[in-house]
Design a protein around this motif. Structure first.
Motif, short mmCIF file in Angstrom:
data_model
loop_
_atom_site.label_atom_id
_atom_site.label_comp_id
_atom_site.label_asym_id
_atom_site.label_seq_id
_atom_site.Cartn_x
_atom_site.Cartn_y
_atom_site.Cartn_z
N THR A 29 0.31 -0.83 0.10
CA THR A 29 -0.05 0.11 -0.16
C THR A 29 0.68 1.38 -0.10
O THR A 29 1.96 1.45 1.03
CB THR A 29 -1.00 0.14 1.25
OG1 THR A 29 -1.53 -0.90 1.40
CG2 THR A 29 -1.51 1.27 1.39
N ASN A 30 0.54 2.37 -1.15
CA ASN A 30 1.31 3.24 -0.51
C ASN A 30 2.65 3.43 -1.95
O ASN A 30 3.62 4.45 -1.52
CB ASN A 30 1.23 4.58 0.56
CG ASN A 30 -0.29 4.69 1.27
OD1 ASN A 30 -0.93 5.07 0.26
ND2 ASN A 30 0.11 4.53 2.26
N GLU A 31 3.11 2.27 -2.21
CA GLU A 31 3.50 2.66 -2.94
C GLU A 31 3.43 3.12 -4.37
O GLU A 31 2.80 2.76 -4.28
CB GLU A 31 5.04 1.17 -3.17
CG GLU A 31 5.25 0.32 -2.21
CD GLU A 31 6.03 -1.00 -2.12
OE1 GLU A 31 7.33 -1.07 -1.88
OE2 GLU A 31 5.63 -1.73 -2.52
N VAL A 32 4.48 3.70 -5.09
CA VAL A 32 4.04 4.64 -6.67
C VAL A 32 4.97 3.55 -7.64
O VAL A 32 6.18 3.01 -7.73
CB VAL A 32 5.26 5.88 -6.10
CG1 VAL A 32 5.01 6.29 -8.26
CG2 VAL A 32 4.49 6.67 -4.94
N LEU A 33 4.17 3.45 -8.48
CA LEU A 33 4.49 1.92 -9.87
C LEU A 33 4.51 3.45 -10.61
O LEU A 33 3.29 3.79 -11.20
CB LEU A 33 3.92 1.13 -10.39
CG LEU A 33 3.55 0.75 -11.03
CD1 LEU A 33 4.84 -0.31 -11.23
CD2 LEU A 33 2.62 0.05 -11.36
N VAL A 34 5.33 3.48 -11.74
CA VAL A 34 5.64 3.71 -12.93
C VAL A 34 5.84 3.55 -13.84
O VAL A 34 6.67 2.74 -14.31
CB VAL A 34 6.22 5.35 -12.54
CG1 VAL A 34 6.93 6.02 -13.65
CG2 VAL A 34 6.31 5.89 -10.98
N MET A 35 5.63 3.77 -14.88
CA MET A 35 5.51 2.48 -16.09
C MET A 35 5.95 3.69 -17.52
O MET A 35 5.31 4.85 -17.51
CB MET A 35 4.32 2.10 -16.12
CG MET A 35 3.77 1.12 -16.06
SD MET A 35 2.83 0.60 -15.97
CE MET A 35 1.40 1.47 -15.71
N THR A 36 6.81 3.74 -18.33
CA THR A 36 6.97 4.54 -19.20
C THR A 36 6.68 3.78 -20.67
O THR A 36 7.33 2.47 -20.52
CB THR A 36 8.37 4.92 -19.52
OG1 THR A 36 8.45 5.72 -18.50
CG2 THR A 36 8.68 5.90 -20.86
N PHE A 37 6.01 4.16 -22.13
CA PHE A 37 5.98 4.09 -22.85
C PHE A 37 6.62 4.35 -24.18
O PHE A 37 6.66 5.23 -23.61
CB PHE A 37 4.08 3.58 -22.86
CG PHE A 37 3.54 2.87 -21.58
CD1 PHE A 37 3.51 1.55 -22.16
CD2 PHE A 37 2.86 3.34 -20.32
CE1 PHE A 37 3.11 0.88 -20.66
CE2 PHE A 37 2.58 2.71 -19.71
CZ PHE A 37 2.37 0.98 -19.92
N ASP A 38 6.98 3.28 -25.48
CA ASP A 38 6.83 4.14 -26.39
C ASP A 38 6.60 3.52 -27.35
O ASP A 38 5.81 3.32 -27.18
CB ASP A 38 8.75 3.79 -26.68
CG ASP A 38 9.93 3.75 -25.45
OD1 ASP A 38 9.95 4.65 -25.31
OD2 ASP A 38 10.53 2.93 -25.47
N GLN A 39 6.47 4.52 -28.68
CA GLN A 39 5.35 4.43 -29.77
C GLN A 39 5.75 3.59 -30.21
O GLN A 39 4.37 2.74 -30.28
CB GLN A 39 6.05 5.38 -30.87
CG GLN A 39 5.56 7.10 -30.26
CD GLN A 39 6.30 7.87 -31.88
OE1 GLN A 39 7.62 7.89 -31.77
NE2 GLN A 39 5.85 8.68 -32.30
N ASP A 40 6.70 2.58 -29.95
CA ASP A 40 6.85 1.06 -31.06
C ASP A 40 6.47 0.25 -29.20
O ASP A 40 6.52 -0.90 -29.44
CB ASP A 40 8.24 0.84 -30.85
CG ASP A 40 9.57 0.39 -30.21
OD1 ASP A 40 8.90 1.17 -28.76
OD2 ASP A 40 10.72 0.23 -30.09
N ASP A 41 5.50 0.44 -28.51
CA ASP A 41 4.93 -0.61 -27.70
C ASP A 41 4.17 -0.93 -28.39
O ASP A 41 2.88 -1.85 -27.91
CB ASP A 41 5.43 -0.22 -26.08
CG ASP A 41 6.44 0.01 -25.45
OD1 ASP A 41 7.59 -0.62 -25.94
OD2 ASP A 41 6.50 1.00 -24.82
N PHE A 42 3.33 0.59 -29.01
CA PHE A 42 1.74 0.18 -29.24
C PHE A 42 1.82 -0.31 -30.72
O PHE A 42 2.33 0.44 -31.62
CB PHE A 42 0.93 1.23 -29.42
CG PHE A 42 0.97 1.85 -27.70
CD1 PHE A 42 0.74 1.65 -26.59
CD2 PHE A 42 1.97 3.31 -27.24
CE1 PHE A 42 0.06 1.76 -25.52
CE2 PHE A 42 2.25 3.51 -26.13
CZ PHE A 42 1.30 3.01 -24.77
N ARG A 43 0.46 -1.18 -31.26
CA ARG A 43 0.18 -1.12 -32.84
C ARG A 43 -0.27 0.43 -32.83
O ARG A 43 -0.04 0.79 -34.39
CB ARG A 43 -1.23 -1.70 -32.72
CG ARG A 43 -0.56 -3.13 -32.05
CD ARG A 43 -1.34 -4.24 -32.24
NE ARG A 43 -1.23 -5.50 -31.61
CZ ARG A 43 -0.44 -6.72 -32.36
NH1 ARG A 43 1.01 -6.23 -33.03
NH2 ARG A 43 -0.03 -7.58 -31.06
#
Length: 297
Positions: free
Chosen positions: A57-71
């Motif tokens: 609880t209360n930990e912070v999850l950060v996710m980063t995405f690039d253009q080639d991650d998506f169709r």
């Protein structure tokens, strides 16, 4: 290269799950989960951790995405500021707008810019939002009402999965000709391409697909019935074809035998959907447009 970064504080109901389990719960597709893992594009409290890491609880999850991650990472709709479209609901990930009857959903050529997606792109630009519109589903040009538009490529496949799983409920209102035989009913005939006119669809037409339409009669006025309609499937022209097939075409539907009116009397009234990333269930309803009568002679 464009990148997208999202930060989430772990809520108590998600504590004790692994990072991978949370991604699966959030319907992040396997391909995108793989990109996050391989590129090490996620952290918890600023530290790179394995996907097997159990969150607290209360930990912070950060996710980063690039253009080639998506169709489909690019949104190429030319912004148009000449018309404002009413917003019914908005958060960081999506917007539900109120499309007027007669407005196209999206352009068919790079130079076309008089469509709903162009006007939404213009609204985002006017408000200096660093987002872009992505189409999730569509309604006919002649139909008015609520439409979901994603603001990031990350939520497009998430919403697609929710639509496929019938977790998003879309309710329509329609005026049809005639008196319905019962208070409610289900039409379950397959819909395919009309053999005589490929602009149209027909019951048991070419390459027919399973289709289910639920209807409830709200009231009848002067031999016209106002129906509440819910779809289990989303075939092209489904509501129009199904109702015409049982002898009750939508008023204003010149294509399927409805009596003439200035507009098609079909309105996307309500959308109920689970908001991505544990946002809860949201029911979104807009006002009836002025050209959709409460009583119809």
């Amino acid at each position: 290269m464009t990148t997208w970064q999202y930060q989430f504080k772990i809520a108590p109901h998600n504590a004790g799950q692994s990072v991978k389990a949370l991604w699966i719960k959030w319907l992040i597709p396997k391909r995108i989960r793989g990109a996050l893992r391989i590129k090490r594009h996620f952290t918890v409290n600023g530290k790179v951790v394995p996907t097997s890491y159990f969150l607290a609880t209360n930990e912070v999850l950060v996710m980063t995405f690039d253009q080639d991650d998506f169709r489909t990472s690019n949104s190429n709709y030319r912004p148009n500021h000449s018309q404002k479209v009413a917003t019914l609901f908005e958060n960081d990930y999506l917007v539900v707008v109120d499309k007027p009857a007669g407005m196209k959903m999206h352009p068919h050529s790079p130079t076309e810019d008089d469509t709903l997606l162009n006007y939404v792109a213009g609204d985002f630009q006017r408000r200096h939002l660093e987002v872009a519109p992505y189409m999730v589903h569509r309604i006919d040009r002649a139909t008015s009402g609520a439409v979901i538009i994603a603001k990031t490529p990350l939520v497009v496949p998430i919403l697609d999965q929710l639509l496929s799983a019938k977790a998003i409920t879309r309710t329509y209102l329609a005026w049809v000709s005639g008196v319905m035989p019962t208070k409610q009913g289900i039409i379950e005939t397959p819909i395919g391409i009309d053999a005589q006119d490929d602009r149209k669809r027909a019951v048991n037409g070419t390459n027919a697909q399973f289709a289910v339409t639920h209807w409830t009669n709200i009231h009848t006025v002067y031999q016209n019935s106002l129906l509440r309609i819910r779809l289990d499937t989303g075939r092209m022209h489904q509501i129009r074809v199904h109702l015409a097939s049982v002898g009750h075409p939508i008023v204003g539907d010149d294509l399927y035998g409805g009596r003439h009116m200035p507009r098609l009397m079909l309105h996307s009234a309500t959308i109920e959907l689970p908001l991505p990333f544990d946002g809860g269930i949201k029911t979104i309803t807009g006002p009836l447009p002025d050209d959709f009568p409460r009583q119809l002679r």
